[in-house]
Design an enzyme around this catalytic site. Structure first.
Site, PDB file in Angstrom:
ATOM      1  N   GLU A  38      14.999  -6.123 -20.322  1.00 50.68           N
ATOM      2  CA  GLU A  38      15.686  -5.406 -19.539  1.00 50.68           C
ATOM      3  C   GLU A  38      17.024  -6.118 -19.475  1.00 50.68           C
ATOM      4  OE1 GLU A  38      13.912  -4.731 -15.769  1.00 50.68           O
ATOM      5  OE2 GLU A  38      15.802  -5.338 -14.652  1.00 50.68           O
ATOM      6  N   ARG A  42      25.052  -7.581 -15.556  1.00 50.10           N
ATOM      7  CA  ARG A  42      25.498  -8.448 -14.548  1.00 50.10           C
ATOM      8  C   ARG A  42      26.597  -9.551 -15.066  1.00 50.10           C
ATOM      9  NH1 ARG A  42      20.539 -11.595 -11.867  1.00 50.10           N
ATOM     10  NH2 ARG A  42      19.449  -9.222 -11.607  1.00 50.10           N
ATOM     11  N   LYS A 125       9.672   0.379  -9.154  1.00 40.72           N
ATOM     12  CA  LYS A 125       9.857  -1.111  -9.174  1.00 40.72           C
ATOM     13  C   LYS A 125       9.870  -1.629  -7.898  1.00 40.72           C
ATOM     14  CE  LYS A 125      13.341  -3.234 -11.732  1.00 40.72           C
ATOM     15  NZ  LYS A 125      13.567  -4.653 -12.031  1.00 40.72           N
TER      16      LYS A 125
HETATM   17  C1  3PG Z   1      16.864 -10.681 -10.888  1.00 43.54           C
HETATM   18  O1  3PG Z   1      17.484 -10.419  -9.772  1.00 43.54           O
HETATM   19  O2  3PG Z   1      17.093 -11.286 -11.697  1.00 43.54           O
HETATM   20  C2  3PG Z   1      15.401 -10.288 -11.409  1.00 43.54           C
HETATM   21  O3  3PG Z   1      14.886  -9.492 -10.209  1.00 43.54           O
HETATM   22  C3  3PG Z   1      14.628 -11.217 -11.803  1.00 43.54           C
HETATM   23  O4  3PG Z   1      14.233 -11.987 -10.600  1.00 43.54           O
HETATM   24  P1  3PG Z   1      13.407 -13.473 -11.000  1.00 43.54           P
HETATM   25  O5  3PG Z   1      14.413 -14.411 -11.571  1.00 43.54           O
HETATM   26  O6  3PG Z   1      12.899 -13.916  -9.639  1.00 43.54           O
HETATM   27  O7  3PG Z   1      12.267 -13.347 -12.129  1.00 43.54           O
END
Ligand code: 3PG
Length: 205
Positions: A38, A42, A125
């Protein structure tokens, strides 16, 4: 989406800052046993990274952080096979349905789950998982929603992932721990492959 979530117990969430890291990162994760990746929308290079990673043999690339129909269309055009979102918007759901683009929408409450159930989703999710009560909340949600499977995300690590994966209503988990940014920056692809290998040993039945 069910088939995608059943490919491995863990979907790594990838924040890619350097486009040159996209392919070696995907290769390391696939080699470690995690084929479903995934890529979080961002960073400025996320869409280009997806296009490159989609050509890595064995990799199934999804777009994460998909908030709008525009994001979904961009991700689809970049070669993503699925989209995930921390929440949902009906315009996003409409767009993905119209284009046959598999979507893993997010929910954290019973009312959000009911809205997604009403739109035909039975795989959701659960975000932010740890901050929303983690395993205890998922167990509690299992009583009124026995037909729903979840992919918990947020605050999950190698050490607690098994607690989630043992639940009957958890299809897989996702998280950033198999591909930490500091290991990407240091180009320690062998270390990332090892983290992926450890994550692969977790059991999602
Ligand atoms: C994120 O927002 O990067 C994902 O939800 C993953 O979260 P995490 O870094 O707590 O695994």
């Amino acid at each position: 989406m069910h088939m995608i979530c059943r490919q491995a117990p863990v979907i790594p969430v990838l924040v890619i800052e350097d486009l040159a890291h996209a392919v070696p990162l995907a290769e390391a994760l696939v080699a470690g046993g995690l084929p479903v990746l995934e890529v979080a929308l961002r960073t400025p290079v996320a869409l280009q990274a997806m296009s490159l990673m989609a050509r890595v043999p064995g990799a199934t690339i999804g777009a994460g952080n998909v908030m709008t129909a525009k994001h979904a269309m961009e991700a689809l055009q970049a070669g993503a096979t699925f989209a995930t979102s921390p929440g949902f918007a009906h315009s996003l759901i409409d767009c993905c349905k119209e284009h046959g683009f598999p979507l893993l929408p997010g929910a954290a409450t019973a009312s959000e789950i009911m809205q997604l159930l009403d739109r035909g989703f039975d795989l959701i999710k659960f975000f932010p998982a740890a901050a929303t009560g983690g395993v205890a909340t998922l167990k509690a949600l299992g009583a009124p929603f026995p037909q729903i499977h979840f992919c918990p995300t947020g605050g999950i690590s190698q050490s607690n992932a098994h607690e989630y994966l043992e639940l009957v209503n958890v299809a897989c988990v996702s998280g950033s721990w198999p591909a930490p940014l500091e290991l990407q920056k240091a180009e320690l692809w062998g270390d990332i492959r090892q983290l992926a290998h450890q994550a692969r040993q977790l059991n999602n039945g």
